[in-house]
Design an enzyme around this catalytic site. Structure first.
Site, PDB file in Angstrom:
ATOM      1  CB  CYS A 113       4.013   4.457  -6.366  1.00 55.57           C
ATOM      2  SG  CYS A 113       5.190   5.579  -5.627  1.00 55.57           S
ATOM      3  CG  HIS A 259       0.457   6.053  -5.650  1.00 54.07           C
ATOM      4  ND1 HIS A 259       0.729   5.795  -4.319  1.00 54.07           N
ATOM      5  CD2 HIS A 259       1.479   6.824  -6.101  1.00 54.07           C
ATOM      6  CE1 HIS A 259       1.874   6.392  -4.003  1.00 54.07           C
ATOM      7  NE2 HIS A 259       2.341   7.019  -5.065  1.00 54.07           N
ATOM      8  CG  ASN A 289       3.841   8.935  -2.192  1.00 55.85           C
ATOM      9  OD1 ASN A 289       3.660   7.733  -2.016  1.00 55.85           O
ATOM     10  ND2 ASN A 289       4.316   9.427  -3.329  1.00 55.85           N
TER      11      ASN A 289
END
Ligand code: UT7
Length: 332
Positions: A113, A259, A289
């Site tokens: 990420c 993020h 995500n």
């Protein structure tokens, strides 16, 4: 010393929309649970022959156009992904092939990420050193094929989506600049969010010998609560690190893009930093995500919606598997 800036951004997401109600059909979950715990309403999953490098290629074409440069101006490629097309070579050279970019270097980044900000940081340093002038930084992920879509995997598989984002990081001749980047990792928590097979610890012959019939180790495993607690702590720390480094406070942030891990995490950070709704951008509701792709996708949409203007102070921050975490402070 030369300065760097983000000159153009692009994104690409697959057409196929997977709503929470679609997941209700294949596993024991509910739209209510997913929205309440994560904020996610839908995500995109690839169909057909779409690959990680191909999605990165589509996003890159838009970034190149928006930066008003030619692909021949690109000096270096940085590709961040945890879901590469192949075990090797990396997706960077495949993107180079797809875009028919000349024989420049192509570097692959494996920081999950945080991968996009790690890539941005590397690009920033190369430009500041005078080595390159235009670097293509890409984050692209295909999660959908690697998720445990049975009820066993529900706490992880409802979260992730597929997509790609790209940025052209160039030498800056004006007021726009990447002011700083800060990178961290804490390897002692490597297995708290991981996919461990297949790789050299569980190489193919061992997997065959062990007879991993239910395929458990092939799917992402996450200690969700533990990751959540570390995420909120590290996001806050690394954002303040970037602000303090540049003598700013959270009041100076015009746009915060974290993020997109969980809407509750972003809202927690917003509250902690006392950021107004107009000064933060979230789109996890639409895409889930997308790990390394989530920041450039959100950046692209925020720009498209005119939420960022020239001169704004933009803060990017990420946290994820590794654990890794990072921030970038940008004068847009
Ligand atoms: O991107 C990298 C960084 N990632 C993150 O930062 C993610 C951090 N973690 C999280 O966002 C959250 O931990 C999750 C969204 C993954 C999970 O949310 P949670 O509030 O921590 O739920 P939980 O794992 O504690 O589970 C609560 C309950 C459990 O049931 P019981 O034991 O209370 O009966 C789970 O079995 O919710 C159940 N559950 C579900 N129920 C319906 C777990 N997943 C689901 C599901 N649908 N998909």
């Amino acid at each position: 010393m030369p300065k760097s800036k983000i000159k153009g951004v692009g994104f690409y997401v697959p057409d196929k929309v997977i709503k929470n109600s679609d997941l209700e059909e294949i596993m024991d979950t509910s739209d209510e649970w997913i929205q309440e715990r994560t904020g996610i309403k839908e995500r995109r999953w690839v169909e057909g022959d779409l690959t990680t490098s191909l999605m990165g290629t589509y996003a890159s074409k838009i970034a190149i156009k928006n930066a008003k440069i030619s692909k021949n101006d690109i000096d270096f490629i940085i590709f961040a992904t945890l879901s590469p097309d192949y075990f090797f070579p990396g997706s960077g050279v495949l993107l180079q092939k797809n875009l028919q970019i000349k024989e420049v270097g192509a570097l692959d980044i494996r920081n999950q990420c945080s991968g996009f900000i790690y890539g941005l940081s590397v690009a920033d340093q190369y430009i500041k050193s005078g080595m390159y002038e235009n670097i293509l930084v890409v984050g692209s992920e295909i999660h959908s094929g690697g998720l445990d879509k049975s009820s066993r995997g529900r706490s992880v598989s409802v979260i992730f989506g597929d997509g790609a984002g790209a940025a052209i990081v160039s030498k800056s001749n004006d007021e726009s600049e990447i002011l700083s980047t800060h990178l961290h990792s804490e390897g002692k928590f490597a297995e708290e969010l991981a996919v461990i097979k297949p790789a050299t610890t569980f190489w193919i012959d061992k997997i065959i010998d062990d007879g991993d019939e239910d395929g458990e180790g092939f799917f992402p495993k996450m200690n969700g609560n533990f990751v959540f607690k570390n995420a909120v702590k590290r996001f806050e720390e690394v954002i303040f690190e970037s602000l303090n480094h540049n003598n700013y406070t959270s009041k100076d942030i015009d746009m915060l893009i974290t993020h997109q891990a969980n809407l509750r995490i972003s809202q927690y950070i917003q509250k902690k930093l006392n950021i107004d709704d107009n000064n933060i951008f979230n789109n996890i509701m639409s895409y889930g995500n997308t790990t390394a792709a989530s920041i450039p996708i959100a950046l692209y949409e925020a720009l498209k919606k005119n939420k960022i203007k020239r001169g704004d102070l933009v803060c990017l921050a990420a946290f994820g598997s590794g654990f890794t975490w990072a921030s970038a402070l940008i004068r847009w």
